[in-house]
Design an enzyme around this catalytic site. Structure first.
Site, PDB file in Angstrom:
ATOM      1  N   CYS A   1       0.839  -1.191   0.000  1.00  0.00           N
ATOM      2  CA  CYS A   1       0.000   0.000   0.000  1.00  0.00           C
ATOM      3  C   CYS A   1       0.880   1.249   0.000  1.00  0.00           C
ATOM      4  O   CYS A   1       1.767   1.387   0.833  1.00  0.00           O
ATOM      5  CB  CYS A   1      -0.881  -0.035   1.244  1.00  0.00           C
ATOM      6  SG  CYS A   1      -1.295   1.565   1.928  1.00  0.00           S
ATOM      7  N   GLU A   2       0.651   2.136  -0.969  1.00  0.00           N
ATOM      8  CA  GLU A   2       1.535   3.297  -1.068  1.00  0.00           C
ATOM      9  C   GLU A   2       1.246   4.356  -0.012  1.00  0.00           C
ATOM     10  O   GLU A   2       2.033   5.263   0.181  1.00  0.00           O
ATOM     11  CB  GLU A   2       1.477   3.909  -2.470  1.00  0.00           C
ATOM     12  CG  GLU A   2       0.194   4.633  -2.803  1.00  0.00           C
ATOM     13  CD  GLU A   2       0.216   5.195  -4.230  1.00  0.00           C
ATOM     14  OE1 GLU A   2       1.079   4.799  -5.019  1.00  0.00           O
ATOM     15  OE2 GLU A   2      -0.644   6.030  -4.528  1.00  0.00           O
ATOM     16  N   HIS A   3       0.123   4.251   0.662  1.00  0.00           N
ATOM     17  CA  HIS A   3      -0.190   5.244   1.688  1.00  0.00           C
ATOM     18  C   HIS A   3       0.518   4.942   3.004  1.00  0.00           C
ATOM     19  O   HIS A   3       0.841   5.847   3.759  1.00  0.00           O
ATOM     20  CB  HIS A   3      -1.709   5.305   1.935  1.00  0.00           C
ATOM     21  CG  HIS A   3      -2.481   5.665   0.708  1.00  0.00           C
ATOM     22  ND1 HIS A   3      -3.607   4.990   0.296  1.00  0.00           N
ATOM     23  CD2 HIS A   3      -2.252   6.617  -0.229  1.00  0.00           C
ATOM     24  CE1 HIS A   3      -4.045   5.522  -0.837  1.00  0.00           C
ATOM     25  NE2 HIS A   3      -3.244   6.505  -1.175  1.00  0.00           N
ATOM     26  N   HIS A   4       0.717   3.670   3.297  1.00  0.00           N
ATOM     27  CA  HIS A   4       1.324   3.306   4.581  1.00  0.00           C
ATOM     28  C   HIS A   4       2.600   2.478   4.434  1.00  0.00           C
ATOM     29  O   HIS A   4       3.265   2.192   5.416  1.00  0.00           O
ATOM     30  CB  HIS A   4       0.315   2.516   5.431  1.00  0.00           C
ATOM     31  CG  HIS A   4      -0.969   3.249   5.672  1.00  0.00           C
ATOM     32  ND1 HIS A   4      -2.097   3.044   4.908  1.00  0.00           N
ATOM     33  CD2 HIS A   4      -1.285   4.202   6.572  1.00  0.00           C
ATOM     34  CE1 HIS A   4      -3.066   3.838   5.349  1.00  0.00           C
ATOM     35  NE2 HIS A   4      -2.603   4.550   6.350  1.00  0.00           N
TER      36      HIS A   4
ATOM     37  N   GLN B   1      -4.855  -0.726  -4.633  1.00  0.00           N
ATOM     38  CA  GLN B   1      -5.500  -1.877  -5.278  1.00  0.00           C
ATOM     39  C   GLN B   1      -6.260  -1.480  -6.547  1.00  0.00           C
ATOM     40  O   GLN B   1      -6.245  -2.203  -7.545  1.00  0.00           O
ATOM     41  CB  GLN B   1      -6.447  -2.548  -4.275  1.00  0.00           C
ATOM     42  CG  GLN B   1      -7.030  -3.846  -4.801  1.00  0.00           C
ATOM     43  CD  GLN B   1      -7.917  -4.533  -3.787  1.00  0.00           C
ATOM     44  OE1 GLN B   1      -7.752  -4.365  -2.588  1.00  0.00           O
ATOM     45  NE2 GLN B   1      -8.864  -5.325  -4.267  1.00  0.00           N
TER      46      GLN B   1
ATOM     47  N   HIS C   1      -5.891  -5.838   3.413  1.00  0.00           N
ATOM     48  CA  HIS C   1      -4.921  -4.757   3.598  1.00  0.00           C
ATOM     49  C   HIS C   1      -4.443  -4.734   5.041  1.00  0.00           C
ATOM     50  O   HIS C   1      -5.210  -4.479   5.960  1.00  0.00           O
ATOM     51  CB  HIS C   1      -5.563  -3.414   3.225  1.00  0.00           C
ATOM     52  CG  HIS C   1      -5.828  -3.293   1.753  1.00  0.00           C
ATOM     53  ND1 HIS C   1      -5.113  -2.449   0.936  1.00  0.00           N
ATOM     54  CD2 HIS C   1      -6.702  -3.948   0.949  1.00  0.00           C
ATOM     55  CE1 HIS C   1      -5.546  -2.570  -0.309  1.00  0.00           C
ATOM     56  NE2 HIS C   1      -6.512  -3.477  -0.326  1.00  0.00           N
TER      57      HIS C   1
ATOM     58  N   CYS D   1      -2.716  -2.594   6.419  1.00  0.00           N
ATOM     59  CA  CYS D   1      -2.825  -1.263   7.029  1.00  0.00           C
ATOM     60  C   CYS D   1      -4.189  -1.087   7.684  1.00  0.00           C
ATOM     61  O   CYS D   1      -4.343  -0.283   8.605  1.00  0.00           O
ATOM     62  CB  CYS D   1      -2.534  -0.158   6.012  1.00  0.00           C
ATOM     63  SG  CYS D   1      -3.665  -0.076   4.622  1.00  0.00           S
TER      64      CYS D   1
HETATM   65 ZN   LIG Z   1      -2.765   1.574   3.499  1.00  0.00          ZN
END
Ligand SMILES: [Zn+2]
Length: 212
Positions: free
Chosen positions: A100-103, A141, A169, A171
């Protein structure tokens, strides 16, 4: 109708050299940063168990994003064959592991991919290699789903492409809302799968998801 379970999901045999050789300079730089991170989170990088951790993590992160060095369209182009077969080809349950690129925390699950050939087919393992090449990057995703679809549509020019991804996920599971068992399903279609409800439903039925 051709259904393949569990496509291989490594980049070996894809006709490309494996990128397991570490870039020493990059590894050294990353290790320095991870050592600083350990200190910032209150750890002692000199503690026995952590001595080699920065270097290990530096190698691990390079492995986890190694798909960035690959052009997935080339994987398909390397194994395109002329063929009159015009039935749906399905590769289901392709294992996928992404970040996941956010976390920068993993998400993982399965991809199901189908296409209806229009003069060209590809080697079945290549579909799994395409999934792998797009998954081994910092991702979301939704984009992963569309990139796989577009790659197959652009290179094989089939009558239609269908991609469904079911993923968990970490995260979400480990932090925040802690919805431990939730699975996110995304889908992307082109051509006959968009136009023809029966074709789409046949695909959904064959992969056995609850997507409607
Ligand atoms: Zn994430």
């Amino acid at each position: 109708m051709e259904i393949i379970n569990n496509g291989v999901s490594t980049l070996e045999d894809s006709g490309y050299a494996r990128i397991d050789k570490w870039d020493d300079e990059k590894t050294a730089k990353l290790s320095e940063h991870y050592k600083a991170i350990l200190e910032l989170i209150g750890e002692d990088p000199k503690r026995e168990g952590l001595l080699d951790t920065p270097k290990r993590v530096a190698k691990a992160i390079q492995f986890l994003v190694k798909g960035s060095n690959i052009e997935p369209r080339d994987i398909l182009k390397s194994a395109m064959f002329r063929e009159d077969y015009k039935q749906m080809v399905i590769v289901k349950d392709i294992e996928l592991y992404s970040m996941c690129e956010h976390h920068m925390i993993p998400f993982y699950g399965k991809a199901h991919v189908a296409y209806i050939p229009n003069e060209h087919i590809t080697g079945l393992s290549k579909i799994a290699h395409v999934v792998e090449a797009y998954a081994r990057r910092l991702q979301i995703q939704e984009r992963l789903t569309m990139q796989i679809r577009d790659c197959i549509q652009d290179t094989l020019d089939p009558m239609g492409v269908a991609v469904v991804i079911e993923a968990s996920h970490m995260c979400m599971q480990m932090r925040g809302v802690q919805k431990q068992n939730s699975v996110t399903t995304t889908s992307a279609f082109t051509g006959a799968f968009l136009r023809d409800t029966r074709t789409r439903e046949e695909f959904i039925h064959l992969i056995g998801t609850k997507l409607s």
